[in-house]
Design a protein around this motif. Structure first.
Motif, PDB file in Angstrom:
ATOM      1  N   ARG A   1       9.515   3.949  -8.241  1.00  0.00           N
ATOM      2  CA  ARG A   1       9.095   5.252  -7.707  1.00  0.00           C
ATOM      3  C   ARG A   1      10.294   6.041  -7.206  1.00  0.00           C
ATOM      4  N   SER A   2      11.222   5.359  -6.551  1.00  0.00           N
ATOM      5  CA  SER A   2      12.423   6.043  -6.060  1.00  0.00           C
ATOM      6  C   SER A   2      13.252   6.593  -7.221  1.00  0.00           C
ATOM      7  N   ALA A   3      13.366   5.784  -8.280  1.00  0.00           N
ATOM      8  CA  ALA A   3      14.112   6.242  -9.456  1.00  0.00           C
ATOM      9  C   ALA A   3      13.404   7.433 -10.112  1.00  0.00           C
ATOM     10  N   HIS A   4      12.070   7.395 -10.152  1.00  0.00           N
ATOM     11  CA  HIS A   4      11.315   8.503 -10.734  1.00  0.00           C
ATOM     12  C   HIS A   4      11.509   9.782  -9.923  1.00  0.00           C
TER      13      HIS A   4
ATOM     14  N   ARG B   1       3.844 -10.896  -4.352  1.00  0.00           N
ATOM     15  CA  ARG B   1       3.454  -9.547  -3.968  1.00  0.00           C
ATOM     16  C   ARG B   1       4.649  -8.736  -3.508  1.00  0.00           C
ATOM     17  N   MET B   2       5.582  -9.400  -2.829  1.00  0.00           N
ATOM     18  CA  MET B   2       6.769  -8.699  -2.358  1.00  0.00           C
ATOM     19  C   MET B   2       7.606  -8.208  -3.535  1.00  0.00           C
ATOM     20  N   MET B   3       7.748  -9.045  -4.572  1.00  0.00           N
ATOM     21  CA  MET B   3       8.534  -8.648  -5.734  1.00  0.00           C
ATOM     22  C   MET B   3       7.866  -7.476  -6.462  1.00  0.00           C
ATOM     23  N   VAL B   4       6.531  -7.511  -6.544  1.00  0.00           N
ATOM     24  CA  VAL B   4       5.812  -6.397  -7.176  1.00  0.00           C
ATOM     25  C   VAL B   4       6.012  -5.117  -6.373  1.00  0.00           C
ATOM     26  N   ALA B   5       5.870  -5.229  -5.050  1.00  0.00           N
ATOM     27  CA  ALA B   5       6.039  -4.049  -4.191  1.00  0.00           C
ATOM     28  C   ALA B   5       7.459  -3.497  -4.302  1.00  0.00           C
ATOM     29  N   PHE B   6       8.447  -4.401  -4.359  1.00  0.00           N
ATOM     30  CA  PHE B   6       9.835  -3.949  -4.467  1.00  0.00           C
ATOM     31  C   PHE B   6      10.075  -3.246  -5.803  1.00  0.00           C
ATOM     32  N   ASP B   7       9.526  -3.798  -6.885  1.00  0.00           N
ATOM     33  CA  ASP B   7       9.682  -3.166  -8.202  1.00  0.00           C
ATOM     34  C   ASP B   7       9.020  -1.794  -8.223  1.00  0.00           C
ATOM     35  N   VAL B   8       7.802  -1.720  -7.645  1.00  0.00           N
ATOM     36  CA  VAL B   8       7.099  -0.432  -7.616  1.00  0.00           C
ATOM     37  C   VAL B   8       7.886   0.588  -6.799  1.00  0.00           C
ATOM     38  N   TYR B   9       8.416   0.148  -5.655  1.00  0.00           N
ATOM     39  CA  TYR B   9       9.162   1.063  -4.784  1.00  0.00           C
ATOM     40  C   TYR B   9      10.432   1.563  -5.464  1.00  0.00           C
ATOM     41  N   THR B  10      11.188   0.642  -6.082  1.00  0.00           N
ATOM     42  CA  THR B  10      12.430   1.059  -6.747  1.00  0.00           C
ATOM     43  C   THR B  10      12.143   1.971  -7.936  1.00  0.00           C
TER      44      THR B  10
ATOM     45  N   LYS C   1       7.951   9.321   3.271  1.00  0.00           N
ATOM     46  CA  LYS C   1       9.338   9.188   2.849  1.00  0.00           C
ATOM     47  C   LYS C   1      10.033   8.002   3.500  1.00  0.00           C
ATOM     48  N   GLU C   2       9.241   7.049   4.005  1.00  0.00           N
ATOM     49  CA  GLU C   2       9.829   5.901   4.691  1.00  0.00           C
ATOM     50  C   GLU C   2      10.639   5.054   3.711  1.00  0.00           C
ATOM     51  N   ASP C   3      11.813   4.636   4.168  1.00  0.00           N
ATOM     52  CA  ASP C   3      12.655   3.754   3.358  1.00  0.00           C
ATOM     53  C   ASP C   3      12.124   2.333   3.505  1.00  0.00           C
ATOM     54  N   LEU C   4      11.478   1.847   2.457  1.00  0.00           N
ATOM     55  CA  LEU C   4      10.862   0.526   2.506  1.00  0.00           C
ATOM     56  C   LEU C   4      11.809  -0.588   2.103  1.00  0.00           C
ATOM     57  N   SER C   5      12.972  -0.255   1.575  1.00  0.00           N
ATOM     58  CA  SER C   5      13.872  -1.284   1.057  1.00  0.00           C
ATOM     59  C   SER C   5      14.317  -2.250   2.160  1.00  0.00           C
ATOM     60  N   LYS C   6      14.683  -1.724   3.339  1.00  0.00           N
ATOM     61  CA  LYS C   6      15.123  -2.588   4.428  1.00  0.00           C
ATOM     62  C   LYS C   6      13.977  -3.475   4.901  1.00  0.00           C
ATOM     63  N   ARG C   7      12.802  -2.903   4.946  1.00  0.00           N
ATOM     64  CA  ARG C   7      11.637  -3.671   5.388  1.00  0.00           C
ATOM     65  C   ARG C   7      11.328  -4.804   4.402  1.00  0.00           C
ATOM     66  N   ILE C   8      11.416  -4.509   3.121  1.00  0.00           N
ATOM     67  CA  ILE C   8      11.149  -5.529   2.110  1.00  0.00           C
ATOM     68  C   ILE C   8      12.207  -6.621   2.147  1.00  0.00           C
ATOM     69  N   LEU C   9      13.464  -6.232   2.293  1.00  0.00           N
ATOM     70  CA  LEU C   9      14.544  -7.224   2.338  1.00  0.00           C
ATOM     71  C   LEU C   9      14.443  -8.088   3.593  1.00  0.00           C
TER      72      LEU C   9
ATOM     73  N   GLU D   1       0.823  -1.208   0.000  1.00  0.00           N
ATOM     74  CA  GLU D   1       0.000   0.000   0.000  1.00  0.00           C
ATOM     75  C   GLU D   1       0.858   1.259   0.000  1.00  0.00           C
ATOM     76  N   LYS D   2       1.912   1.258   0.834  1.00  0.00           N
ATOM     77  CA  LYS D   2       2.783   2.433   0.889  1.00  0.00           C
ATOM     78  C   LYS D   2       3.567   2.604  -0.405  1.00  0.00           C
ATOM     79  N   ALA D   3       3.995   1.482  -1.000  1.00  0.00           N
ATOM     80  CA  ALA D   3       4.760   1.567  -2.249  1.00  0.00           C
ATOM     81  C   ALA D   3       3.890   2.087  -3.389  1.00  0.00           C
ATOM     82  N   LEU D   4       2.624   1.653  -3.429  1.00  0.00           N
ATOM     83  CA  LEU D   4       1.733   2.073  -4.503  1.00  0.00           C
ATOM     84  C   LEU D   4       1.238   3.498  -4.324  1.00  0.00           C
TER      85      LEU D   4
END
Length: 324
Positions: A255-258, A244-253, A177-185, A169-172
């Motif tokens: 969005r961060s790149a954008h 779902r985790m892979m989708v969320a990670f792709d969306v987050y990365t 500004k929470e860093d979700l990468s550590k949480r996803i990993l 939900e947060k990634a979409l």
């Protein structure tokens, strides 16, 4: 208690925490079902129960006392030896995997573990309160234990699913500004550990459900199949969490790149806007002796107007191109 024992006769509990000699007699009585549970025993206690009382194979004892990360099952004809695992989430939100070693004979069950396992404790509490299922055979008791181990995965999977839903939900939404990468990993490591433990355990259950061992009666095979089905469902849910985790990670990365690209575009636009004054200043900052326009009385105002017009024009053009 380090060594806890239960004795059953025709489905009723007839003994609890017997003395060593009484355990030997109960072990020799073919009409009784004996369950001995060892929780972090000393080497002497381990030898007394596994080696002297039950005379298990040295390789089985060696596998039992050693820490094993992967489940397995071995058939020693007179008994089965299984390494299984229970899982739980600690208060610190970390995954805890506990090993449970189980010996299953025709008239006995021996469980060995280094730390308390909730599923085993639940069965013992029910037996003490008289609310547990009647223990009429060793394979039914083994089923109850394995069923509790399978159930231990459900709260962990539920927690992992809820965590993934929140991250997704947060990634979409892109809010915060929470860093979700550590949480996803961290969730990915949990998921990997769960699947590495669960899949070999499914193979253990598959062997039990094939009816290959004479210690598993045909009438109890459906019970073990039910445990296998529960583990299969858990594995499918874990696969869904992984997707779902892979989708969320792709969306987050993405969005961060954008967001990084947007920042670069703004900086580039600001740099482009400052080009006119830099060019004009550099041109008229050259030390030529004869620059006729500089002698004009309105040269300063004229050059300022030209510079500002170029800057404004550059800004409007970039605004039209939606650079900022």
């Amino acid at each position: 208690m380090v060594i806890e024992s239960f004795v059953f006769n025709e489905g009723r509990q007839v003994g609890h925490n017997l003395e060593r000699e009484a355990l030997r007699l109960a072990r020799a009585d073919k009409g009784l079902i004996v369950w001995i549970d060892l929780t972090n025993p000393t080497p002497e206690e381990t030898k007394e129960v596994l080696e002297i009382l039950f005379e298990f194979h040295p390789l089985a004892i060696e596998d039992c006392v050693a820490v094993s990360e992967l489940p397995k099952i071995e058939d020693y004809e007179e008994y089965l030896f299984m390494i299984t695992h229970s899982v739980a989430i600690t208060p610190e939100k970390t995954l805890k995997i506990s090993e449970l070693n189980l010996f299953l004979g025709k008239e006995f069950v021996v469980t060995f573990h280094r730390e308390a396992i909730p599923g085993v404790s639940i069965i013992k509490d029910r037996l003490m309160k008289g609310t547990g299922q009647p223990v009429r055979a060793a394979d039914r008791l083994a089923h109850q234990i394995l069923d509790q181990l399978a159930d231990s995965y459900l709260p962990v999977v539920e927690g992992l699913t809820e965590d993934m839903e929140e991250v997704e939900e947060k990634a979409l939404s892109g809010v915060g500004k929470e860093d979700l990468s550590k949480r996803i990993l961290r969730a990915r490591r949990r998921l990997s550990s769960l699947r590495q433990t669960l899949r070999p355990q499914r193979e253990v259950m598959a062997r039990l459900t094939r009816g290959e061992s004479k210690l598993i009666r045909s009438m109890t095979l459906p019970y073990f199949r039910d445990v296998q089905d529960a583990m299969t469902q858990v594995d499918e849910r874990l696969q869904g969490c992984n997707d779902r985790m892979m989708v969320a990670f792709d969306v987050y990365t993405n969005r961060s790149a954008h967001e990084a690209n947007e920042g670069i575009k703004v900086l580039t636009a600001l740099t482009a806007i400052t080009i006119p004054p830099v060019v004009v200043g550099s041109w008229y900052g050259m030390n030529f002796r004869h620059m006729p326009e500089l002698e004009h009385p309105h040269a300063y105002l004229g050059l300022m107007g030209i510079t500002l017009s170029l800057m404004i024009g550059m800004g409007l053009w970039m605004k039209f191109k939606k650079w900022f």
